[in-house]
Design a protein around this motif. Structure first.
Motif, mmCIF file in Angstrom:
data_model
loop_
_atom_site.group_PDB
_atom_site.id
_atom_site.type_symbol
_atom_site.label_atom_id
_atom_site.label_comp_id
_atom_site.label_asym_id
_atom_site.label_seq_id
_atom_site.Cartn_x
_atom_site.Cartn_y
_atom_site.Cartn_z
ATOM 1 N N ALA A 64 0.903 -1.106 0.049
ATOM 2 C CA ALA A 64 0.008 0.059 0.022
ATOM 3 C C ALA A 64 0.846 1.402 0.065
ATOM 4 O O ALA A 64 0.211 2.409 -0.435
ATOM 5 C CB ALA A 64 -1.009 -0.083 1.150
ATOM 6 N N HIS A 65 2.038 1.059 0.360
ATOM 7 C CA HIS A 65 3.051 2.238 0.508
ATOM 8 C C HIS A 65 3.949 2.520 -0.784
ATOM 9 O O HIS A 65 4.883 3.549 -0.814
ATOM 10 C CB HIS A 65 3.780 2.153 1.647
ATOM 11 C CG HIS A 65 3.168 1.943 2.960
ATOM 12 N ND1 HIS A 65 2.785 3.182 3.711
ATOM 13 C CD2 HIS A 65 2.743 0.906 3.745
ATOM 14 C CE1 HIS A 65 1.844 2.782 4.729
ATOM 15 N NE2 HIS A 65 2.076 1.462 4.772
ATOM 16 N N HIS A 66 3.774 1.490 -1.751
ATOM 17 C CA HIS A 66 4.592 1.662 -2.793
ATOM 18 C C HIS A 66 3.905 2.376 -4.107
ATOM 19 O O HIS A 66 2.916 1.962 -4.690
ATOM 20 C CB HIS A 66 5.164 0.399 -3.083
ATOM 21 C CG HIS A 66 6.213 -0.360 -2.498
ATOM 22 N ND1 HIS A 66 7.628 0.004 -2.253
ATOM 23 C CD2 HIS A 66 6.181 -0.892 -1.186
ATOM 24 C CE1 HIS A 66 8.267 -0.287 -1.406
ATOM 25 N NE2 HIS A 66 7.490 -0.849 -0.612
ATOM 26 N N PRO A 67 4.312 3.070 -4.688
ATOM 27 C CA PRO A 67 4.196 3.869 -5.908
ATOM 28 C C PRO A 67 4.321 3.050 -7.211
ATOM 29 O O PRO A 67 5.133 2.146 -6.904
ATOM 30 C CB PRO A 67 4.834 5.246 -5.865
ATOM 31 C CG PRO A 67 6.194 4.870 -5.483
ATOM 32 C CD PRO A 67 5.977 3.925 -4.375
ATOM 33 N N ARG A 68 3.616 3.298 -8.179
ATOM 34 C CA ARG A 68 3.927 2.490 -9.559
ATOM 35 C C ARG A 68 5.231 3.117 -9.838
ATOM 36 O O ARG A 68 5.775 4.226 -9.710
ATOM 37 C CB ARG A 68 2.822 3.222 -10.738
ATOM 38 C CG ARG A 68 1.609 2.448 -10.157
ATOM 39 C CD ARG A 68 0.633 3.075 -11.399
ATOM 40 N NE ARG A 68 -0.812 2.490 -11.143
ATOM 41 C CZ ARG A 68 -1.781 3.364 -10.235
ATOM 42 N NH1 ARG A 68 -1.305 4.233 -9.701
ATOM 43 N NH2 ARG A 68 -2.853 2.778 -10.061
ATOM 44 N N ILE A 69 6.138 2.077 -10.594
ATOM 45 C CA ILE A 69 7.156 2.381 -11.182
ATOM 46 C C ILE A 69 7.042 3.566 -12.236
ATOM 47 O O ILE A 69 5.948 3.213 -13.076
ATOM 48 C CB ILE A 69 7.853 1.133 -11.825
ATOM 49 C CG1 ILE A 69 8.203 0.237 -10.854
ATOM 50 C CG2 ILE A 69 9.116 1.313 -12.723
ATOM 51 C CD1 ILE A 69 9.460 0.442 -9.832
ATOM 52 N N GLY A 70 7.823 4.584 -12.200
ATOM 53 C CA GLY A 70 7.631 5.610 -13.304
ATOM 54 C C GLY A 70 6.916 6.513 -12.733
ATOM 55 O O GLY A 70 6.824 7.665 -13.217
ATOM 56 N N ASP A 94 11.835 10.365 -20.613
ATOM 57 C CA ASP A 94 11.774 9.377 -22.036
ATOM 58 C C ASP A 94 10.284 8.942 -22.295
ATOM 59 O O ASP A 94 9.821 7.869 -21.370
ATOM 60 C CB ASP A 94 12.818 8.142 -21.412
ATOM 61 C CG ASP A 94 13.008 7.332 -22.404
ATOM 62 O OD1 ASP A 94 12.145 7.192 -23.449
ATOM 63 O OD2 ASP A 94 13.999 6.491 -22.571
ATOM 64 N N ALA A 95 9.658 9.800 -23.060
ATOM 65 C CA ALA A 95 8.318 9.338 -23.438
ATOM 66 C C ALA A 95 7.819 7.763 -23.773
ATOM 67 O O ALA A 95 7.161 7.274 -23.299
ATOM 68 C CB ALA A 95 7.917 10.242 -24.315
ATOM 69 N N ALA A 96 9.043 7.333 -24.508
ATOM 70 C CA ALA A 96 8.648 5.911 -24.916
ATOM 71 C C ALA A 96 8.623 4.947 -23.650
ATOM 72 O O ALA A 96 7.826 4.065 -23.709
ATOM 73 C CB ALA A 96 9.743 5.479 -26.151
ATOM 74 N N GLN A 103 1.660 1.435 -19.440
ATOM 75 C CA GLN A 103 0.809 0.263 -19.926
ATOM 76 C C GLN A 103 1.196 -0.985 -19.367
ATOM 77 O O GLN A 103 0.246 -1.608 -18.945
ATOM 78 C CB GLN A 103 1.226 0.127 -21.604
ATOM 79 C CG GLN A 103 0.332 -1.065 -22.076
ATOM 80 C CD GLN A 103 -1.167 -0.648 -21.962
ATOM 81 O OE1 GLN A 103 -1.685 0.358 -22.295
ATOM 82 N NE2 GLN A 103 -1.896 -1.424 -21.306
ATOM 83 N N GLY A 104 2.352 -1.232 -19.061
ATOM 84 C CA GLY A 104 2.835 -2.345 -18.199
ATOM 85 C C GLY A 104 2.215 -2.301 -16.854
ATOM 86 O O GLY A 104 1.642 -3.369 -16.423
ATOM 87 N N ASN A 105 2.268 -1.330 -16.253
ATOM 88 C CA ASN A 105 1.721 -1.228 -15.038
ATOM 89 C C ASN A 105 0.229 -1.647 -15.180
ATOM 90 O O ASN A 105 -0.252 -2.218 -14.167
ATOM 91 C CB ASN A 105 1.795 0.197 -14.415
ATOM 92 C CG ASN A 105 3.334 0.369 -13.908
ATOM 93 O OD1 ASN A 105 3.860 -0.189 -13.228
ATOM 94 N ND2 ASN A 105 3.567 1.784 -13.934
ATOM 95 N N ARG A 106 -0.415 -0.897 -16.070
ATOM 96 C CA ARG A 106 -2.020 -1.272 -15.918
ATOM 97 C C ARG A 106 -2.223 -2.580 -16.427
ATOM 98 O O ARG A 106 -3.186 -3.408 -15.755
ATOM 99 C CB ARG A 106 -2.590 -0.423 -17.385
ATOM 100 C CG ARG A 106 -2.747 1.054 -16.938
ATOM 101 C CD ARG A 106 -3.570 1.714 -17.931
ATOM 102 N NE ARG A 106 -2.872 1.857 -19.345
ATOM 103 C CZ ARG A 106 -1.950 2.864 -19.544
ATOM 104 N NH1 ARG A 106 -1.733 3.824 -18.802
ATOM 105 N NH2 ARG A 106 -1.578 2.716 -20.757
ATOM 106 N N ASP A 107 -1.416 -3.253 -17.274
ATOM 107 C CA ASP A 107 -1.640 -4.753 -17.532
ATOM 108 C C ASP A 107 -1.396 -5.735 -16.181
ATOM 109 O O ASP A 107 -2.035 -6.485 -16.019
ATOM 110 C CB ASP A 107 -0.564 -5.256 -18.768
ATOM 111 C CG ASP A 107 -0.826 -4.580 -20.038
ATOM 112 O OD1 ASP A 107 -2.001 -4.021 -20.123
ATOM 113 O OD2 ASP A 107 -0.240 -4.652 -20.699
ATOM 114 N N TYR A 108 -0.387 -5.238 -15.454
ATOM 115 C CA TYR A 108 -0.009 -5.961 -14.256
ATOM 116 C C TYR A 108 -0.942 -5.775 -13.294
ATOM 117 O O TYR A 108 -1.445 -6.928 -12.763
ATOM 118 C CB TYR A 108 1.449 -5.508 -13.582
ATOM 119 C CG TYR A 108 1.936 -6.256 -12.584
ATOM 120 C CD1 TYR A 108 2.816 -7.129 -12.773
ATOM 121 C CD2 TYR A 108 1.264 -5.671 -11.356
ATOM 122 C CE1 TYR A 108 3.353 -7.888 -11.674
ATOM 123 C CE2 TYR A 108 1.891 -6.559 -10.020
ATOM 124 C CZ TYR A 108 2.819 -7.634 -10.409
ATOM 125 O OH TYR A 108 3.355 -8.396 -9.365
#
Length: 165
Positions: A64-70, A94-96, A103-108
């Motif tokens: 609960a304390h960890h942000p999304r990577i990026g 780095d937009a790419a 997107q990977g975060n959403r999929d995960y």
């Protein structure tokens, strides 16, 4: 904080020092109660052993304390500061890579129901992205084990950075 200061701090201050490493009460209490430690290595060894294993409930609470990577946390807490430092290899400009991570975060999150967690310290954005893509193929049980291990690594690295000889 110096090891000698940590060893002699009152229990509440010792716990407050440990909590940003990982907010798992059992771990914080066990490490604080085991003081004094004869060396930083002894502290890190004990802390590592106390973190293995984390229960599923402890993992869920810590997550609960960890942000999304990026995503850089903006809070002024010690934990947020550590997270910003750990994610220094991820350049939001780095937009790419930022787009692929988003997107990977959403999929995960869709697959596993939680944010993607990795020990980001010492890893580049492409390494993190590759690990994210690879871990999307894991089963929930495999991922539970990996997440717990990543939390242990993060906790010990943070503790190592907090305590000096």
């Amino acid at each position: 904080m110096k090891l000698a200061e940590f060893n002699t701090a009152d229990p509440a201050r010792a716990a407050d020092t440990l909590r940003p490493c990982i907010d798992v009460t059992r771990w914080v209490d066990a490490v604080a109660a085991a003081r004094p430690f004869p060396s930083k290595d002894a502290l890190l060894s004990f802390a590592s052993n106390a973190a293995s294993p984390f229960t599923p409930a402890e993992v869920e609470s810590a997550m609960a304390h960890h942000p999304r990577i990026g995503e850089r946390p903006t809070a002024a807490t010690a934990e947020a500061s550590m997270s910003r430092s750990e994610q220094a290899g991820v350049d939001p400009a780095d937009a790419a890579v930022a787009g692929a991570l988003a997107q990977g975060n959403r999929d995960y999150e869709e697959k596993f129901g939680r944010v993607f967690l990795i020990r980001a310290a010492g890893r580049t954005a492409p390494e993190i992205l590759a690990a994210l893509k690879e871990r999307l193929a894991n089963s929930p049980a495999e991922e539970d084990s990996i997440v717990a291990q990543q939390l242990r690594e993060i906790a010990i690295l943070r503790l190592e950075g907090l305590i000096t000889e």
